[in-house]
Design a protein around this motif. Structure first.
Motif, mmCIF file in Angstrom:
data_model
loop_
_atom_site.group_PDB
_atom_site.id
_atom_site.type_symbol
_atom_site.label_atom_id
_atom_site.label_comp_id
_atom_site.label_asym_id
_atom_site.label_seq_id
_atom_site.Cartn_x
_atom_site.Cartn_y
_atom_site.Cartn_z
ATOM 1 N N GLU A 23 0.844 -1.201 0.000
ATOM 2 C CA GLU A 23 0.000 0.000 0.000
ATOM 3 C C GLU A 23 0.879 1.250 0.000
ATOM 4 O O GLU A 23 0.634 2.198 -0.751
ATOM 5 C CB GLU A 23 -0.929 0.014 1.223
ATOM 6 C CG GLU A 23 -1.989 -1.066 1.226
ATOM 7 C CD GLU A 23 -3.058 -0.832 0.173
ATOM 8 O OE1 GLU A 23 -3.280 0.326 -0.216
ATOM 9 O OE2 GLU A 23 -3.668 -1.823 -0.262
ATOM 10 N N ARG A 24 1.910 1.248 0.838
ATOM 11 C CA ARG A 24 2.830 2.391 0.898
ATOM 12 C C ARG A 24 3.604 2.547 -0.405
ATOM 13 O O ARG A 24 3.830 3.652 -0.882
ATOM 14 C CB ARG A 24 3.806 2.229 2.056
ATOM 15 C CG ARG A 24 3.198 2.482 3.393
ATOM 16 C CD ARG A 24 4.270 2.368 4.440
ATOM 17 N NE ARG A 24 3.763 2.743 5.744
ATOM 18 C CZ ARG A 24 4.454 2.637 6.852
ATOM 19 N NH1 ARG A 24 5.688 2.178 6.816
ATOM 20 N NH2 ARG A 24 3.927 2.991 7.996
ATOM 21 N N THR B 83 -1.855 5.986 -10.500
ATOM 22 C CA THR B 83 -2.336 5.216 -9.364
ATOM 23 C C THR B 83 -2.533 3.768 -9.778
ATOM 24 O O THR B 83 -3.232 3.486 -10.747
ATOM 25 C CB THR B 83 -3.664 5.797 -8.847
ATOM 26 O OG1 THR B 83 -3.461 7.176 -8.542
ATOM 27 C CG2 THR B 83 -4.131 5.053 -7.615
ATOM 28 N N GLU C 58 1.306 4.071 -2.946
ATOM 29 C CA GLU C 58 1.129 5.504 -2.668
ATOM 30 C C GLU C 58 2.357 6.308 -3.094
ATOM 31 O O GLU C 58 2.236 7.382 -3.682
ATOM 32 C CB GLU C 58 0.867 5.722 -1.173
ATOM 33 C CG GLU C 58 -0.484 5.281 -0.710
ATOM 34 C CD GLU C 58 -0.641 5.333 0.809
ATOM 35 O OE1 GLU C 58 0.230 5.944 1.481
ATOM 36 O OE2 GLU C 58 -1.614 4.764 1.308
ATOM 37 N N HIS C 59 3.540 5.761 -2.813
ATOM 38 C CA HIS C 59 4.778 6.434 -3.193
ATOM 39 C C HIS C 59 4.861 6.598 -4.715
ATOM 40 O O HIS C 59 5.219 7.663 -5.215
ATOM 41 C CB HIS C 59 5.986 5.644 -2.677
ATOM 42 C CG HIS C 59 7.297 6.249 -3.027
ATOM 43 N ND1 HIS C 59 7.914 7.177 -2.228
ATOM 44 C CD2 HIS C 59 8.122 6.080 -4.099
ATOM 45 C CE1 HIS C 59 9.057 7.548 -2.773
ATOM 46 N NE2 HIS C 59 9.200 6.884 -3.919
ATOM 47 N N ALA D 106 2.352 6.600 -6.815
ATOM 48 C CA ALA D 106 1.310 7.539 -7.246
ATOM 49 C C ALA D 106 1.772 8.989 -7.051
ATOM 50 O O ALA D 106 1.543 9.842 -7.907
ATOM 51 C CB ALA D 106 0.017 7.285 -6.488
ATOM 52 N N LYS D 107 2.421 9.265 -5.930
ATOM 53 C CA LYS D 107 2.911 10.626 -5.675
ATOM 54 C C LYS D 107 4.062 10.985 -6.608
ATOM 55 O O LYS D 107 4.157 12.107 -7.090
ATOM 56 C CB LYS D 107 3.365 10.765 -4.225
ATOM 57 C CG LYS D 107 2.224 10.795 -3.242
ATOM 58 C CD LYS D 107 2.739 10.860 -1.822
ATOM 59 C CE LYS D 107 1.593 10.748 -0.819
ATOM 60 N NZ LYS D 107 2.108 10.652 0.560
#
Length: 172
Positions: free
Chosen positions: A63-64, A76, A67-68, A70-71
């Motif tokens: 999950e992390r 995504t 997210e990383h 995606a940023k």
């Protein structure tokens, strides 16, 4: 009505609604065609972001990692997809592991009968050169016509072709 019953049509609409809720709907399902698993195109920047995120967060916090990525890249992806991209396309351990053969397959069958289908245990105890998701895929194929082949060779494309797909020009 193209030969389908009202019950089948209602069921199809219910399935599409459930897929929309889960954010799993792709363009093919919108056009009332069957959804197929598609190969995923990975940008070189995304590949580097995944490698960096795995270096920071490890192979447990998908999950992390997602997210990383995606940023960093602005794309995504679901955490399970990011883990598959890593384990079947980028992970150095998977890429450097020797090819799977029939001898290892028969050994895996015997170990599954003795210890069960715990891929983490089997990977660390008996097959340290292969990551657990690799063994999970192999165990899922036990008893099928593809059980003796290396899962990295199962698809018609190599992992590099899958990752570098964006470089290929679009068809007419």
């Amino acid at each position: 009505m193209d030969g389908r019953t009202l019950k089948a049509i209602k069921h199809r609409h219910w399935v599409l609604a459930q897929m929309k809720k889960k954010n799993e709907l792709d363009g093919a399902a919108d056009r009332n065609k069957r959804s197929r698993k598609k190969s995923v195109s990975i940008l070189p920047e995304e590949k580097e972001a995944i490698k960096e995120a795995v270096r920071i967060y490890g192979e447990k916090s998908w999950e992390r990692v997602a997210e990383h990525v995606a940023k960093a890249v602005g794309i995504t992806r679901a955490a399970p997809l990011v883990s598959q991209i890593w384990f079947y396309g980028l992970c150095p351990k998977t890429q450097s592991a020797p090819r799977w053969n029939e001898e290892q397959n028969s050994r895996l069958k015997a170990l599954v009968k003795e210890h069960g289908k715990d891929s983490v245990f089997l990977s660390y105890k008996f097959f340290p050169e292969y990551p657990p998701p690799f063994l999970s895929r192999l165990m899922a194929r036990l008893g099928s016509k593809h059980e003796n082949s290396d899962p990295r060779l199962f698809r018609s494309r190599s992992p590099d072709a899958l990752i570098e797909k964006d470089k290929k020009p679009q068809g007419k």
